[in-house]
Design an enzyme around this catalytic site. Structure first.
Site, PDB file in Angstrom:
ATOM      1  N   GLY A 179       0.813  -1.214   0.000  1.00  0.00           N
ATOM      2  CA  GLY A 179       0.000   0.000   0.000  1.00  0.00           C
ATOM      3  C   GLY A 179       0.839   1.254   0.000  1.00  0.00           C
ATOM      4  CE  LYS A 219       7.647   8.057  -4.537  1.00  0.00           C
ATOM      5  NZ  LYS A 219       8.211   7.559  -5.811  1.00  0.00           N
ATOM      6  N   GLY A 264       6.909   7.925   6.326  1.00  0.00           N
ATOM      7  CA  GLY A 264       6.038   8.444   5.281  1.00  0.00           C
ATOM      8  C   GLY A 264       6.583   9.641   4.532  1.00  0.00           C
ATOM      9  NE  ARG A 312       1.036   1.473  -6.793  1.00  0.00           N
ATOM     10  CZ  ARG A 312       2.153   2.194  -6.834  1.00  0.00           C
ATOM     11  NH1 ARG A 312       3.275   1.630  -7.225  1.00  0.00           N
ATOM     12  NH2 ARG A 312       2.150   3.458  -6.496  1.00  0.00           N
ATOM     13  CG  ASP A 356       5.363  -3.228  -5.029  1.00  0.00           C
ATOM     14  OD1 ASP A 356       5.969  -4.298  -5.188  1.00  0.00           O
ATOM     15  OD2 ASP A 356       5.896  -2.218  -4.533  1.00  0.00           O
ATOM     16  CG  ASP A 366       6.405   3.464  -7.673  1.00  0.00           C
ATOM     17  OD1 ASP A 366       6.121   4.623  -7.347  1.00  0.00           O
ATOM     18  OD2 ASP A 366       5.664   2.504  -7.452  1.00  0.00           O
TER      19      ASP A 366
END
Length: 492
Positions: A88, A111, A124, A181, A250, A260
């Protein structure tokens, strides 16, 4: 009143188990690093407002704009071949979706915006260096014509993050066709949630592959559309020497976009075994392995769809295998067509693949720079008296000479003029990529000295990869031995 973000949030209308509703965490003292003004315009957003104090507050996560429905998406994934049932968005929050000027729905995601229920004890947050790396490389990929997520903004948070050292924090605003994804499908399949898989597939069809809804078997048509998109994407990567670095399930977008970026890099000297990522100890995601890994990842997607392909499991497996078998021809068609164009051939003839393979083999043996070789080959089209710039890249220049004899015999069969062939090759083979040593220089200046001039200069260059830029010729040069970058690192 016109809202700064005209949100229409389709993913937030899916059931609650698809995500966790979570607001981004405010930061101490946000400051703008960069706004992508052309992208903002294409999204129908006001770039001046985004650059204002109010806009920067939104881009840093300190303020939630009207119409947003912030959430962290749930997904699972195979990481280096090992399945993790819950991953996640651990440091990202999807603010919502907008429909751009071309009528395409786009995610707006922060992000590095703070912890979520999926953070797994992480903070995070994101550090400035990885944020700027993703900005640089993704915008370079867009300029190269390769499907990719895009960067709308980068903002410093005014507070540190702690990795191997104390680093300046930053938040990246990422734009994607979606953030769904392969691992999103795996999340529901791993829980035996067949209804979740079905709802997700219907959402993907409606959002990305509406033609599949008209097919006799819509789920299979969707699967094959994803396979085709990924085959083309990975072929694009190989044709510019790009290495993703972490091709976990992912990190594979259902929309067929590069996503990513992490420890990504572009090759200098051509070698299919090239690996940069510090965490890829076994070379699983080496340059030359990327097609095989893409197909492996797609097989994992197909596994999640078996109950939807047919109620009879053996029949479903047979259908899935037939669909997966379309990957290799789709990839090879895109890759070999691209290679032909890179050496100036407009149509395929018997022997063309052998001709390209012979060049690539000589490049490996002679440690030839991938980008420079193909760019300079365009000039060699004009005749042997223009060979020296490319042949000089070979440790043994006679290796090029021997290959060039056969190449010129094949070029003589092309109907276009030499000038037209040269122009086509220069439009195919970039002069400028975000070379690793230049990226590291730009990031070091920004992180260590808050000097963003090298970042801005490199970004300006790679946004025009096919143009002659005499004042920026140094950015096209291969690194000398002392400045080569052999390893890249994940921002987490």
């Amino acid at each position: 009143m016109t809202l700064p973000f005209p949100f229409d949030n389709s993913y937030a209308r899916l059931p609650d188990r698809f995500y966790a509703r979570i607001a981004p965490t405010p930061v101490a003292q946000p400051s703008l690093v960069r706004i992508n003004r052309p992208l903002a315009t294409s999204l129908g957003l006001d770039a001046d407002w985004l650059a204002s104090d109010e806009g920067v507050a939104v881009l840093s996560g300190s303020q939630v704009p009207e119409g947003a429905e912030p959430l962290a998406m749930a997904y699972a994934g195979h990481q280096f071949g090992n399945f993790v049932p819950q991953l996640g968005d651990g440091r990202a929050v999807l603010l919502g979706e907008v429909v751009d000027r071309q009528g395409i729905r786009r995610d707006i995601q922060l992000k590095g915006s703070g912890p979520t229920p999926f953070s797994r004890r992480g903070d995070g947050r994101a550090a400035l260096g990885p944020v700027l790396r993703e900005y640089l490389v993704s915008e370079a990929m867009a300029a190269l014509g390769i499907p990719t997520t895009r960067m709308l903004a980068a903002v410093m948070t005014g507070q540190p993050v702690y990795r191997e050292a104390e680093l300046p924090g930053a938040v990246l605003t990422r734009v994607a066709s979606s953030h769904i994804r392969v691992g999103t499908f795996q999340f529901f399949a791993a829980r035996g949630d067949a209804e979740g898989v079905r709802l997700l597939a219907e959402h993907v069809i409606a959002r990305h592959y509406p033609h599949a809804a008209q097919a006799e078997h819509p789920i299979r048509a969707m699967l094959e559309a994803v396979i085709a998109a990924q085959a083309r994407l990975v072929a694009h990567w190989l044709l510019v020497g790009f290495i993703h670095g972490v091709m976990n399930t992912d990190n594979m977008s259902i929309a067929g976009e590069t996503i990513d970026y992490g420890p990504c890099a572009f090759m200098d000297a051509y070698n299919p075994a090239t690996v940069f990522s510090s965490i890829d100890q076994g070379g699983r995601y080496a340059y030359g392995n990327q097609p095989r890994i893409a197909q492996w990842n797609l097989a994992r997607l197909a596994e999640t769809l078996l109950p939807l392909l047919d109620e009879d499991e053996p029949t479903a497996i047979k259908l899935a295998e037939e669909s997966l078998n379309t990957f290799v021809p789709a990839f090879e068609s895109a890759y070999h067509d691209g290679l032909r164009r890179k050496i100036g051939l407009s149509d395929g003839q018997p022997g063309d693949q052998d001709l390209v393979r012979a060049l690539l083999a000589a490049m490996v043996e002679n440690q030839v720079d991938f980008t420079l070789a193909f760019r300079r080959l365009a000039d060699a089209v004009q005749g042997p008296d223009h060979d020296e710039p490319v042949r000089g890249l070979f440790l043994d220049p006679t290796a090029f000479d021997a290959w060039a004899v056969t190449w010129r015999q094949r070029l003589a069969q092309e109907p276009q003029s030499r000038q037209a062939i040269r122009a086509a090759m220069r439009a195919t083979n970039p002069a400028y990529i975000p070379r690793n040593h230049r990226v590291e220089e730009a990031l070091a200046a920004a992180v260590e000295h808050r000097d963003f001039a090298p970042f801005e200069a490199l970004l300006a260059v790679v946004q025009h990869p096919f143009d002659d830029q005499p004042d920026n010729a140094r950015y096209a040069e291969a690194p000398d031995p002392d400045s080569r970058v052999y390893q890249t690192f994940c921002g987490t």
